[in-house]
Design a protein around this motif. Structure first.
Motif, mmCIF file in Angstrom:
data_model
loop_
_atom_site.group_PDB
_atom_site.id
_atom_site.type_symbol
_atom_site.label_atom_id
_atom_site.label_comp_id
_atom_site.label_asym_id
_atom_site.label_seq_id
_atom_site.Cartn_x
_atom_site.Cartn_y
_atom_site.Cartn_z
ATOM 1 N N GLN A 208 -22.117 130.827 -15.352
ATOM 2 C CA GLN A 208 -20.946 130.058 -14.935
ATOM 3 C C GLN A 208 -20.643 128.953 -15.954
ATOM 4 O O GLN A 208 -19.494 128.750 -16.347
ATOM 5 C CB GLN A 208 -21.164 129.460 -13.552
ATOM 6 C CG GLN A 208 -19.928 128.776 -13.017
ATOM 7 C CD GLN A 208 -20.066 128.420 -11.547
ATOM 8 O OE1 GLN A 208 -21.158 128.325 -11.010
ATOM 9 N NE2 GLN A 208 -18.939 128.231 -10.896
ATOM 10 N N GLN B 49 -13.522 134.967 -16.963
ATOM 11 C CA GLN B 49 -13.817 134.843 -15.538
ATOM 12 C C GLN B 49 -15.290 135.121 -15.271
ATOM 13 O O GLN B 49 -15.809 136.163 -15.675
ATOM 14 C CB GLN B 49 -12.995 135.841 -14.727
ATOM 15 C CG GLN B 49 -11.518 135.568 -14.738
ATOM 16 C CD GLN B 49 -10.795 136.628 -13.933
ATOM 17 O OE1 GLN B 49 -10.838 137.811 -14.254
ATOM 18 N NE2 GLN B 49 -10.128 136.189 -12.870
ATOM 19 N N TYR B 50 -15.912 134.201 -14.591
ATOM 20 C CA TYR B 50 -17.298 134.377 -14.162
ATOM 21 C C TYR B 50 -17.296 134.998 -12.772
ATOM 22 O O TYR B 50 -16.449 134.680 -11.939
ATOM 23 C CB TYR B 50 -18.023 133.027 -14.109
ATOM 24 C CG TYR B 50 -19.277 133.083 -13.284
ATOM 25 C CD1 TYR B 50 -20.420 133.679 -13.783
ATOM 26 C CD2 TYR B 50 -19.295 132.587 -11.981
ATOM 27 C CE1 TYR B 50 -21.573 133.765 -13.009
ATOM 28 C CE2 TYR B 50 -20.437 132.664 -11.205
ATOM 29 C CZ TYR B 50 -21.571 133.256 -11.721
ATOM 30 O OH TYR B 50 -22.703 133.346 -10.958
ATOM 31 N N GLN B 51 -18.268 135.872 -12.511
ATOM 32 C CA GLN B 51 -18.446 136.435 -11.171
ATOM 33 C C GLN B 51 -19.936 136.551 -10.878
ATOM 34 O O GLN B 51 -20.689 137.116 -11.665
ATOM 35 C CB GLN B 51 -17.804 137.816 -11.063
ATOM 36 C CG GLN B 51 -17.954 138.427 -9.687
ATOM 37 C CD GLN B 51 -17.313 139.806 -9.591
ATOM 38 O OE1 GLN B 51 -16.634 140.265 -10.495
ATOM 39 N NE2 GLN B 51 -17.547 140.465 -8.480
ATOM 40 N N GLN C 123 -27.033 132.837 -12.637
ATOM 41 C CA GLN C 123 -25.667 132.553 -12.204
ATOM 42 C C GLN C 123 -25.183 131.191 -12.698
ATOM 43 O O GLN C 123 -24.054 131.066 -13.188
ATOM 44 C CB GLN C 123 -25.584 132.643 -10.677
ATOM 45 C CG GLN C 123 -25.764 134.070 -10.195
ATOM 46 C CD GLN C 123 -25.901 134.196 -8.691
ATOM 47 O OE1 GLN C 123 -26.195 133.227 -7.981
ATOM 48 N NE2 GLN C 123 -25.711 135.408 -8.183
#
Length: 169
Positions: free
Chosen positions: A79, A118-120, A75
Motif C-alpha cells: 500500500q 491501484q493497491y488491492q 499489505q
C-alpha cells in the motif's frame, strides 16, 4: 598503413568491450539486500510481475496462508509503495535496482495522472495494478516489469494468471 589498421582495430575492440558491458545481464537481487528494504520475511513469499495490455500487476503473496502477521506486513508495504508510485516516486526501486533499470527513467517522466496505480489487498498478500493509456508509459512499464522479473525471478502463482491474460485488463 599498418598503423592505421592497428588503430582502427584497437578502436573497434574498445567499442565491442563497451557494448558488451552496457548489455551485460542484470545481476539478480540478493535476497538479503531485498530483506533490508521490505518489512516482511522475503523467503516466505512469492513475488510476480505480470504484464497486461495497459501496464501490469505486481503480486506479493505468502507461501503459507496461515501467517496473518506476515500478510499484514506485505499489505502495508505494498500500500505504501502504491502511494509512492502514484505520486511518481520510484526512489525505493531505484535504490534496489539502480538508476539504469530499464523503463525507470521514462516512468519518472510521467505526470501524476499519466499512470494509474491501484493497491488491492488479497487474502494471502496484496497486489499493485499499474495502467495507462499512453503507449510510451505502457512500454516503460513492460520494460520495468521485465527487469523486475529478471532481478527477482517470476514464478507462477497456481490458478492465478488466467485473470491477467494479455488480451484483457
Amino acid at each position: 598503413m599498418k598503423h592505421y589498421l592497428l588503430i582502427i582495430l584497437g578502436i573497434l575492440q574498445c567499442l565491442i568491450v563497451v557494448q558488451a558491458i552496457e548489455h551485460a545481464p542484470a545481476k539478480p537481487i540478493n535476497q538479503e539486500q531485498l530483506q533490508t528494504i521490505v518489512p516482511y520475511a522475503v523467503q516466505g513469499t512469492v513475488q510476480t510481475f505480470t504484464k497486461t495490455v495497459h501496464g501490469g500487476v505486481q503480486h506479493v503473496v505468502i507461501k503459507s496462508a496461515d501467517n496473518a502477521s506476515q500478510i499484514k506486513l506485505i499489505q502495508g508495504h505494498l500500500q505504501k509503495r502504491a502511494e509512492q508510485y502514484q505520486a511518481g516516486n520510484y526512489a525505493a526501486t531505484e535504490r534496489l535496482h539502480g538508476a539504469e533499470m530499464p523503463g525507470l527513467a521514462q516512468l519518472k517522466k510521467a505526470k501524476v495522472d499519466d499512470i494509474k496505480v491501484q493497491y488491492q489487498a488479497l487474502d494471502n498478500g496484496g497486489q499493485i495494478h499499474f495502467s495507462t493509456e499512453y503507449p510510451q508509459f505502457v512500454q516503460a512499464l513492460h520494460e520495468w516489469f521485465d527487469a523486475q522479473a529478471e532481478d527477482h525471478g517470476n514464478p507462477g502463482i497456481p490458478d492465478h494468471d488466467s485473470h491477467h491474460s494479455p488480451t484483457a485488463e
